[in-house]
Design an enzyme around this catalytic site. Structure first.
Site, PDB file in Angstrom:
ATOM      1  N   GLY A   1       0.552 -80.182-142.852  1.00  0.00           N
ATOM      2  CA  GLY A   1       0.769 -79.076-143.859  1.00  0.00           C
ATOM      3  C   GLY A   1       0.383 -77.894-142.238  1.00  0.00           C
ATOM      4  O   GLY A   1      -0.179 -77.839-141.361  1.00  0.00           O
ATOM      5  N   PHE A   2       1.009 -76.623-142.843  1.00  0.00           N
ATOM      6  CA  PHE A   2       0.934 -75.193-142.782  1.00  0.00           C
ATOM      7  C   PHE A   2      -0.425 -75.103-141.503  1.00  0.00           C
ATOM      8  O   PHE A   2      -0.918 -74.622-140.566  1.00  0.00           O
ATOM      9  CB  PHE A   2       1.556 -73.820-143.053  1.00  0.00           C
TER      10      PHE A   2
ATOM     11  N   ASP B   1      -2.664 -90.540-150.243  1.00  0.00           N
ATOM     12  CA  ASP B   1      -2.717 -89.364-151.882  1.00  0.00           C
ATOM     13  C   ASP B   1      -3.503 -89.095-152.185  1.00  0.00           C
ATOM     14  O   ASP B   1      -4.385 -89.855-152.389  1.00  0.00           O
ATOM     15  CB  ASP B   1      -1.343 -90.062-152.638  1.00  0.00           C
TER      16      ASP B   1
ATOM     17  N   ILE C   1     -10.521 -91.532-152.031  1.00  0.00           N
ATOM     18  CA  ILE C   1     -10.151 -91.161-150.662  1.00  0.00           C
ATOM     19  C   ILE C   1     -11.192 -92.058-149.998  1.00  0.00           C
ATOM     20  O   ILE C   1     -12.419 -91.710-149.389  1.00  0.00           O
ATOM     21  CB  ILE C   1      -9.882 -89.698-149.647  1.00  0.00           C
TER      22      ILE C   1
ATOM     23  N   LEU D   1      -7.633 -79.011-148.359  1.00  0.00           N
ATOM     24  CA  LEU D   1      -6.537 -78.117-148.730  1.00  0.00           C
ATOM     25  C   LEU D   1      -5.360 -78.475-149.298  1.00  0.00           C
ATOM     26  O   LEU D   1      -4.260 -78.245-149.299  1.00  0.00           O
ATOM     27  CB  LEU D   1      -5.664 -77.578-147.629  1.00  0.00           C
TER      28      LEU D   1
ATOM     29  N   TYR E   1      -0.097 -74.164-160.771  1.00  0.00           N
ATOM     30  CA  TYR E   1      -0.379 -73.938-159.368  1.00  0.00           C
ATOM     31  C   TYR E   1      -1.439 -73.019-159.786  1.00  0.00           C
ATOM     32  O   TYR E   1      -2.987 -73.306-159.685  1.00  0.00           O
ATOM     33  CB  TYR E   1       0.486 -72.809-158.781  1.00  0.00           C
TER      34      TYR E   1
ATOM     35  N   TYR F   1     -19.048 -79.881-159.600  1.00  0.00           N
ATOM     36  CA  TYR F   1     -19.784 -80.838-158.586  1.00  0.00           C
ATOM     37  C   TYR F   1     -21.432 -80.377-157.801  1.00  0.00           C
ATOM     38  O   TYR F   1     -22.420 -80.757-157.392  1.00  0.00           O
ATOM     39  CB  TYR F   1     -18.903 -81.195-157.538  1.00  0.00           C
TER      40      TYR F   1
ATOM     41  N   ARG G   1       9.386 -69.197-148.990  1.00  0.00           N
ATOM     42  CA  ARG G   1       8.310 -68.245-148.950  1.00  0.00           C
ATOM     43  C   ARG G   1       9.159 -66.461-147.744  1.00  0.00           C
ATOM     44  O   ARG G   1      10.011 -66.763-147.598  1.00  0.00           O
ATOM     45  CB  ARG G   1       6.446 -68.216-148.117  1.00  0.00           C
TER      46      ARG G   1
HETATM   47  P1  NAD Z   1       1.769 -76.747-147.341  1.00  0.00           P
HETATM   48  O1  NAD Z   1       2.629 -76.871-147.815  1.00  0.00           O
HETATM   49  O2  NAD Z   1       2.183 -76.335-145.885  1.00  0.00           O
HETATM   50  O3  NAD Z   1       0.348 -77.775-146.216  1.00  0.00           O
HETATM   51  C1  NAD Z   1      -0.323 -78.298-147.739  1.00  0.00           C
HETATM   52  C2  NAD Z   1      -0.456 -79.878-147.492  1.00  0.00           C
HETATM   53  O4  NAD Z   1      -0.988 -80.810-148.703  1.00  0.00           O
HETATM   54  C3  NAD Z   1       0.944 -80.702-146.792  1.00  0.00           C
HETATM   55  O5  NAD Z   1       1.153 -81.437-145.183  1.00  0.00           O
HETATM   56  C4  NAD Z   1       0.719 -81.675-147.942  1.00  0.00           C
HETATM   57  O6  NAD Z   1       1.739 -82.532-148.013  1.00  0.00           O
HETATM   58  C5  NAD Z   1      -0.574 -82.071-148.810  1.00  0.00           C
HETATM   59  N1  NAD Z   1      -0.197 -82.753-149.756  1.00  0.00           N
HETATM   60  C6  NAD Z   1       0.192 -82.183-150.954  1.00  0.00           C
HETATM   61  N2  NAD Z   1      -0.415 -83.050-152.523  1.00  0.00           N
HETATM   62  C7  NAD Z   1      -0.877 -84.134-151.282  1.00  0.00           C
HETATM   63  C8  NAD Z   1      -1.588 -85.234-152.039  1.00  0.00           C
HETATM   64  N3  NAD Z   1      -1.338 -85.331-153.280  1.00  0.00           N
HETATM   65  N4  NAD Z   1      -1.809 -86.072-150.889  1.00  0.00           N
HETATM   66  C9  NAD Z   1      -2.482 -85.823-149.483  1.00  0.00           C
HETATM   67  N5  NAD Z   1      -1.844 -84.770-149.215  1.00  0.00           N
HETATM   68  C10 NAD Z   1      -0.931 -83.597-150.053  1.00  0.00           C
HETATM   69  O7  NAD Z   1       0.945 -75.450-147.099  1.00  0.00           O
HETATM   70  P2  NAD Z   1      -0.135 -74.595-146.817  1.00  0.00           P
HETATM   71  O8  NAD Z   1       0.300 -72.896-146.690  1.00  0.00           O
HETATM   72  O9  NAD Z   1      -0.365 -75.072-145.697  1.00  0.00           O
HETATM   73  O10 NAD Z   1      -1.394 -74.134-148.291  1.00  0.00           O
HETATM   74  C11 NAD Z   1      -2.335 -75.306-147.596  1.00  0.00           C
HETATM   75  C12 NAD Z   1      -3.511 -75.067-148.433  1.00  0.00           C
HETATM   76  O11 NAD Z   1      -3.746 -73.743-148.954  1.00  0.00           O
HETATM   77  C13 NAD Z   1      -3.353 -74.968-150.483  1.00  0.00           C
HETATM   78  O12 NAD Z   1      -4.537 -75.397-150.462  1.00  0.00           O
HETATM   79  C14 NAD Z   1      -2.971 -73.568-150.319  1.00  0.00           C
HETATM   80  O13 NAD Z   1      -2.943 -73.611-151.424  1.00  0.00           O
HETATM   81  C15 NAD Z   1      -3.819 -73.188-149.789  1.00  0.00           C
HETATM   82  N6  NAD Z   1      -3.272 -71.722-149.552  1.00  0.00           N
HETATM   83  C16 NAD Z   1      -2.130 -71.363-148.840  1.00  0.00           C
HETATM   84  C17 NAD Z   1      -2.317 -70.359-148.848  1.00  0.00           C
HETATM   85  C18 NAD Z   1      -0.414 -69.414-148.122  1.00  0.00           C
HETATM   86  O14 NAD Z   1      -0.449 -68.382-147.722  1.00  0.00           O
HETATM   87  N7  NAD Z   1      -0.574 -70.039-146.786  1.00  0.00           N
HETATM   88  C19 NAD Z   1      -2.263 -68.945-149.434  1.00  0.00           C
HETATM   89  C20 NAD Z   1      -3.678 -68.911-150.599  1.00  0.00           C
HETATM   90  C21 NAD Z   1      -4.372 -71.147-150.156  1.00  0.00           C
HETATM   91  N1  UDP Z   2      10.300 -62.587-151.448  1.00  0.00           N
HETATM   92  C1  UDP Z   2      12.397 -62.475-151.714  1.00  0.00           C
HETATM   93  N2  UDP Z   2      12.361 -61.904-150.720  1.00  0.00           N
HETATM   94  C2  UDP Z   2      12.738 -63.707-150.879  1.00  0.00           C
HETATM   95  C3  UDP Z   2      11.124 -64.587-151.152  1.00  0.00           C
HETATM   96  C4  UDP Z   2      10.337 -64.001-151.855  1.00  0.00           C
HETATM   97  O1  UDP Z   2      11.497 -60.745-151.669  1.00  0.00           O
HETATM   98  O2  UDP Z   2      13.364 -64.582-149.846  1.00  0.00           O
HETATM   99  C5  UDP Z   2       8.601 -62.028-152.947  1.00  0.00           C
HETATM  100  C6  UDP Z   2       8.438 -63.093-153.562  1.00  0.00           C
HETATM  101  O3  UDP Z   2       9.236 -62.393-155.242  1.00  0.00           O
HETATM  102  C7  UDP Z   2       7.534 -61.781-153.760  1.00  0.00           C
HETATM  103  C8  UDP Z   2       6.922 -61.714-152.270  1.00  0.00           C
HETATM  104  O4  UDP Z   2       8.025 -61.649-151.972  1.00  0.00           O
HETATM  105  O5  UDP Z   2       7.127 -60.714-154.035  1.00  0.00           O
HETATM  106  C9  UDP Z   2       6.073 -62.563-151.611  1.00  0.00           C
HETATM  107  O6  UDP Z   2       6.420 -64.121-151.847  1.00  0.00           O
HETATM  108  P1  UDP Z   2       5.501 -65.633-151.092  1.00  0.00           P
HETATM  109  O7  UDP Z   2       7.019 -66.471-151.533  1.00  0.00           O
HETATM  110  O8  UDP Z   2       6.226 -65.333-149.839  1.00  0.00           O
HETATM  111  O9  UDP Z   2       4.188 -65.183-151.854  1.00  0.00           O
HETATM  112  P2  UDP Z   2       3.805 -65.343-152.835  1.00  0.00           P
HETATM  113  O10 UDP Z   2       4.525 -65.201-154.385  1.00  0.00           O
HETATM  114  O11 UDP Z   2       2.975 -67.037-153.363  1.00  0.00           O
HETATM  115  O12 UDP Z   2       2.594 -63.705-152.937  1.00  0.00           O
END
Ligand code: NAD
Ligand code: UDP
Length: 334
Positions: A27-28, A73, A78, A90, A162, A176, A203
């Site tokens: 993922g990201f 998955d 795992i 993650l 979520y 745990y 997003r």
């Molecule tokens: P993302 O969707 O890019 O990455 C999530 C990854 O998890 C993906 O590669 C997806 O394929 C994998 N995945 C999902 N379900 C799975 C499963 N059942 N088995 C195996 N792989 C699985 O999202 P992200 O933005 O990189 O977020 C990663 C983590 O960080 C998440 O847990 C998210 O809740 C947390 N997080 C991210 C943000 C953010 O702003 N990006 C903020 C808060 C928390």
């Molecule tokens: N948002 C927006 N335009 C978009 C996508 C999101 O104005 O095209 C707003 C969304 O409603 C929220 C904020 O931007 O108020 C952040 O949204 P995002 O989905 O990035 O993250 P999260 O809601 O998880 O904080």
């Protein structure tokens, strides 16, 4: 190996990490974590089922013999042979658009997936870090949010799949630790942005950049006065590894306290892209939090961590990456 990945705190004599499992590593955020670990000389097993991530995010690592990709998955157990020092969990859909279209899989990733990852850490006697989220604070009534705040979450609203999955995951992680003695930590990640976000993941940052570069209206929800605090991904992954390398259980907020309204963010993207695209106001999602800003005193005091990338600079880097993607000239490495 980088000293930043040496374990410290009360266990300062423990060995540095040698082999780390990253669930959601395609993922990201996960793929940037894999890079930082590999760049530090650590072996990485990336576990992902491509639900919302892609192999493209790690393809530049496929020839590295310290990198292993396991397509799996995590809601199933795992099975990983050999030693593991650290499990970074993650795997979960993370963008509102993703978890709203995948409600049951999101709940399963947070519940069954977290149990699987915790069991792995227990079996290997590894440290475990849960990637939790500022969403556990819901639509917060306390501002800025400190780790001691319990949150304001609607348990039956659309975002609950979520929010509650992550709250459950935090409870499971804590159980745990207390029942099985697993060395756990919880990080609560606030909005993170950077290269490798999917242009279509819904997003705000990728949407605004994609729209600005295409000359399409930037869709701001509501009147855009709601706030977020945006952290560059390089800072976030550095923070996750700082917490992993210590012995503190958390929860620890990781985010950039620089708070901005969503409308300001849209205008900043217009400015940095040089786009003349207009802003278009659209409906606000149900239960969209009104404001969000992390108190990061704990991360600073315990780990000496704070964000170092100016959000404006981080946005420019991200815009450059999206531009290269759209032009088909991207080097996937960064
Ligand atoms: P993302 O969707 O890019 O990455 C999530 C990854 O998890 C993906 O590669 C997806 O394929 C994998 N995945 C999902 N379900 C799975 C499963 N059942 N088995 C195996 N792989 C699985 O999202 P992200 O933005 O990189 O977020 C990663 C983590 O960080 C998440 O847990 C998210 O809740 C947390 N997080 C991210 C943000 C953010 O702003 N990006 C903020 C808060 C928390
Ligand atoms: N948002 C927006 N335009 C978009 C996508 C999101 O104005 O095209 C707003 C969304 O409603 C929220 C904020 O931007 O108020 C952040 O949204 P995002 O989905 O990035 O993250 P999260 O809601 O998880 O904080």
């Amino acid at each position: 190996m980088s000293t930043s990945l040496r374990r410290h705190g009360s266990d300062s004599n423990r060995a540095p990490f040698r082999r780390v499992v990253v669930t959601g590593g395609c993922g990201f955020v996960g793929s940037h974590l894999c890079d930082l670990l590999l760049d530090s000389g650590v072996e990485v097993v990336c576990v992902d089922n491509f639900l919302t991530g892609t192999k493209d995010n790690v393809v530049h690592r496929q020839l590295d013999d310290r990198f292993e990709l396991m397509v799996h998955d995590v809601t199933d157990p795992i099975p990983i042979p050999g030693e593991v020092d650290l499990v970074l969990h993650l795997a979960s859909p993370a963008s509102p658009q993703d978890y709203l279209r995948l409600p049951v899989q999101t709940l399963q990733a947070g519940s069954l997936g977290t149990f699987s990852a915790l069991e792995l850490a227990r079996e290997k006697k590894a440290r475990f870090v849960l990637a939790s989220t500022s969403e556990v604070y819901g639509d917060p009534l306390e501002h800025p949010q400190r780790e001691s705040y319990w949150g304001n979450v609607n348990p039956v609203g659309p975002r609950s799949v979520y929010d509650e999955a992550k709250r459950f995951a935090e409870a499971a992680t804590t159980a745990y630790r207390t029942e099985h003695g697993v060395d756990t930590a919880i990080v609560r990640i606030f909005n993170t942005f950077g290269p490798r976000m999917r242009a279509e993941d819904g997003r705000a940052v990728p949407n605004f950049i994609r729209q600005a570069l295409a000359g399409e209206p930037l869709t701001v929800t509501g009147d855009g006065s709601q706030t977020r605090s945006m952290c560059y991904v390089g800072d976030t992954v550095r923070g996750i590894l700082a917490v992993a390398a210590g012995s503190h259980p958390g929860p620890v907020n990781l985010g950039n306290p620089a708070e901005t309204t969503v409308l300001e963010l849209a205008h900043l993207v217009r400015e940095l892209t040089g786009s003349a695209a207009p802003v278009e106001f659209v409906d606000r999602p149900v239960d969209d939090p009104e404001r969000r800003r992390p108190d990061i005193a704990l991360a600073w005091e315990q780990f000496g961590w704070k964000p170092e990338t100016d959000p404006r600079k981080g946005l420019s880097t991200t815009i450059d990456w999206f531009t290269a993607q759209l032009n088909g000239t991207a080097a996937r490495e960064r």
